[in-house]
Scaffold this motif. Structure first.
Motif, PDB file in Angstrom:
ATOM      1  N   PHE A 265     -13.552  28.054  44.116  1.00  0.00           N
ATOM      2  CA  PHE A 265     -13.332  27.155  42.992  1.00  0.00           C
ATOM      3  C   PHE A 265     -13.875  27.736  41.684  1.00  0.00           C
ATOM      4  N   ARG A 266     -15.015  28.398  41.732  1.00  0.00           N
ATOM      5  CA  ARG A 266     -15.563  28.987  40.514  1.00  0.00           C
ATOM      6  C   ARG A 266     -14.691  30.145  40.017  1.00  0.00           C
ATOM      7  N   THR A 267     -14.108  30.903  40.946  1.00  0.00           N
ATOM      8  CA  THR A 267     -13.205  31.980  40.547  1.00  0.00           C
ATOM      9  C   THR A 267     -11.980  31.412  39.834  1.00  0.00           C
ATOM     10  N   THR A 268     -11.388  30.381  40.408  1.00  0.00           N
ATOM     11  CA  THR A 268     -10.206  29.769  39.797  1.00  0.00           C
ATOM     12  C   THR A 268     -10.533  29.195  38.423  1.00  0.00           C
ATOM     13  N   LEU A 269     -11.684  28.552  38.302  1.00  0.00           N
ATOM     14  CA  LEU A 269     -12.086  27.988  37.007  1.00  0.00           C
ATOM     15  C   LEU A 269     -12.308  29.085  35.970  1.00  0.00           C
ATOM     16  N   ALA A 270     -12.965  30.165  36.380  1.00  0.00           N
ATOM     17  CA  ALA A 270     -13.245  31.264  35.445  1.00  0.00           C
ATOM     18  C   ALA A 270     -11.948  31.876  34.926  1.00  0.00           C
ATOM     19  N   TYR A 271     -10.994  32.082  35.827  1.00  0.00           N
ATOM     20  CA  TYR A 271      -9.717  32.661  35.404  1.00  0.00           C
ATOM     21  C   TYR A 271      -8.895  31.673  34.578  1.00  0.00           C
ATOM     22  N   ALA A 272      -8.983  30.387  34.902  1.00  0.00           N
ATOM     23  CA  ALA A 272      -8.234  29.394  34.129  1.00  0.00           C
ATOM     24  C   ALA A 272      -8.646  29.442  32.658  1.00  0.00           C
ATOM     25  N   VAL A 273      -9.938  29.573  32.421  1.00  0.00           N
ATOM     26  CA  VAL A 273     -10.431  29.653  31.045  1.00  0.00           C
ATOM     27  C   VAL A 273      -9.949  30.937  30.383  1.00  0.00           C
ATOM     28  N   ASP A 274     -10.041  32.053  31.113  1.00  0.00           N
ATOM     29  CA  ASP A 274      -9.643  33.343  30.536  1.00  0.00           C
ATOM     30  C   ASP A 274      -8.141  33.405  30.277  1.00  0.00           C
ATOM     31  N   ILE A 275      -7.354  32.842  31.190  1.00  0.00           N
ATOM     32  CA  ILE A 275      -5.897  32.840  31.018  1.00  0.00           C
ATOM     33  C   ILE A 275      -5.505  31.948  29.845  1.00  0.00           C
ATOM     34  N   GLN A 276      -6.173  30.802  29.688  1.00  0.00           N
ATOM     35  CA  GLN A 276      -5.868  29.928  28.551  1.00  0.00           C
ATOM     36  C   GLN A 276      -6.240  30.602  27.237  1.00  0.00           C
ATOM     37  N   ARG A 277      -7.358  31.330  27.234  1.00  0.00           N
ATOM     38  CA  ARG A 277      -7.736  32.097  26.032  1.00  0.00           C
ATOM     39  C   ARG A 277      -6.626  33.077  25.670  1.00  0.00           C
ATOM     40  N   ALA A 278      -6.116  33.791  26.680  1.00  0.00           N
ATOM     41  CA  ALA A 278      -5.043  34.759  26.436  1.00  0.00           C
ATOM     42  C   ALA A 278      -3.794  34.061  25.913  1.00  0.00           C
ATOM     43  N   ALA A 279      -3.472  32.902  26.487  1.00  0.00           N
ATOM     44  CA  ALA A 279      -2.290  32.160  26.036  1.00  0.00           C
ATOM     45  C   ALA A 279      -2.418  31.767  24.568  1.00  0.00           C
ATOM     46  N   ASN A 280      -3.591  31.307  24.184  1.00  0.00           N
ATOM     47  CA  ASN A 280      -3.810  30.915  22.781  1.00  0.00           C
ATOM     48  C   ASN A 280      -3.637  32.113  21.851  1.00  0.00           C
ATOM     49  N   GLU A 281      -4.206  33.245  22.228  1.00  0.00           N
ATOM     50  CA  GLU A 281      -4.134  34.437  21.384  1.00  0.00           C
ATOM     51  C   GLU A 281      -2.708  34.976  21.302  1.00  0.00           C
TER      52      GLU A 281
END
Length: 336
Positions: A265-281
């Motif tokens: 669950f922590r891995t999925t959460l960490a990537y969700a944040v990083d992927i959303q950051r990439a989407a915004n950029e």
């Protein structure tokens, strides 16, 4: 005299406790580097099980496939060279096609949480455990970075856009799925993607998730991406030699199982944040992100499930496909 005997007994107790403090040493190999997001999460998992067991479990980790090649990790654990395999089930499809449906049931699920639900609530762990046990291993669990994204120089706004779309594909079941939708998948190594896109040999690529694709520079060339993704969601696994696992006390087994859920669950959460950051950029930089509608996702899912049936050539694979289909129907992603 009594004091002497009591002191001696106390020393004996300390001595016995010291001897028994470390009961299990697990030699676990992963293909991940210690610097990667997943590698850091793996390191936290190793620390968790050592601390929660009060030192009764010790871990000897091997990052970046330091002992054997990534694809050989499973066999090394089976044969006792290692105790645990922290790579992915998809590496083992040559043994049994069923491992595809543990490593990446392509096109099946929209989110990692649905796939975790299949594992823990949809009979997935029991079906997969039978497969792993047949090969002398115990499946502890999956951990999922998140949906992968397609990169393309052309718009990918729905299934129609996939017709005649020429793109880099990994080998295996994916080529069947996209061929079912009229695409032209070209199998090539991950390292060749950037050059092939730049030179126009391909129009797009299935490489990794949005943030990883961004770090590779794919969106410096390709101005379109699918997000959130829908076509592929690979899971890594932790599998332990069954004899080693069965020899552990139940309390240590429980510690590892619970820590595995935290890792997932922590891995999925960490990537969700990083992927959303990439989407915004990427959005801010003019990259078009295509979010397919539920209807379009269903078209892709039906094409994927058709390929599942063709790929499921063993009894174990057929059993896992049937379990996936049943659960997909239960959560409303398949059928009427």
């Amino acid at each position: 005299m009594i004091r002497t005997l009591l002191a001696g007994a106390a020393l004996a107790t300390i001595s016995v406790a010291g001897v028994s403090a470390q009961e299990v040493t697990l030699r676990i190999q992963t293909h991940l580097s210690p610097e990667s997001v997943s590698g850091q999460q793996a390191a936290s998992f190793f620390d968790d099980i050592q601390v929660m067991s009060g030192g009764r479990i010790a871990v000897e980790p091997f990052f970046s496939s330091a002992v054997v090649k990534s694809v050989e990790t499973f066999d090394a654990a089976v044969n006792g060279i290692l105790d645990g395999d922290m790579t992915g089930g998809a590496y083992q499809t040559g043994k049994d096609a069923a491992f595809q449906f543990v490593g990446d049931p392509m096109g099946g699920y929209d989110t990692p949480w649905q796939m975790y639900a299949f594992l823990y609530e949809g009979g997935g762990l029991e079906a997969a455990q039978k497969l792993y046990n047949e090969f002398g291993m115990e499946l502890i669990g999956w951990w999922i970075p998140g949906q992968e994204a397609l990169a393309s120089s052309e718009p990918l706004d729905g299934p129609e856009a996939l017709k005649d779309w020429k793109f880099r594909s990994p080998p295996g079941m994916e080529t069947k799925i996209f061929a079912n939708l009229g695409s032209s998948p070209i199998v090539m190594d991950f390292t060749e993607v950037f050059t092939a896109l730049e030179s126009g040999i391909i129009e797009g690529a299935d490489a990794s998730n949005l943030s990883t694709n961004q770090s590779l520079g794919l969106y410096d060339i390709a101005s379109h991406a699918t997000y959130p993704g829908f076509h592929s969601m690979p899971a890594d696994h932790l599998a332990i030699n069954k004899s080693v696992w069965d020899a552990m006390p139940e309390d240590l087994q429980r510690i590892i199982q619970v820590a595995m859920q935290k890792l997932a669950f922590r891995t999925t959460l960490a990537y969700a944040v990083d992927i959303q950051r990439a989407a915004n950029e990427l959005s801010a930089n003019g990259i078009t992100l295509h979010d397919w509608s539920p209807e379009d996702r269903r078209i892709f899912r039906e094409a994927a499930v058709s390929a599942w049936d063709d790929f499921a050539t063993t009894e174990n694979a057929k059993a896992l496909v049937a379990q996936h289909k049943q659960f997909l129907n239960t959560i409303g992603l398949l059928g009427n």
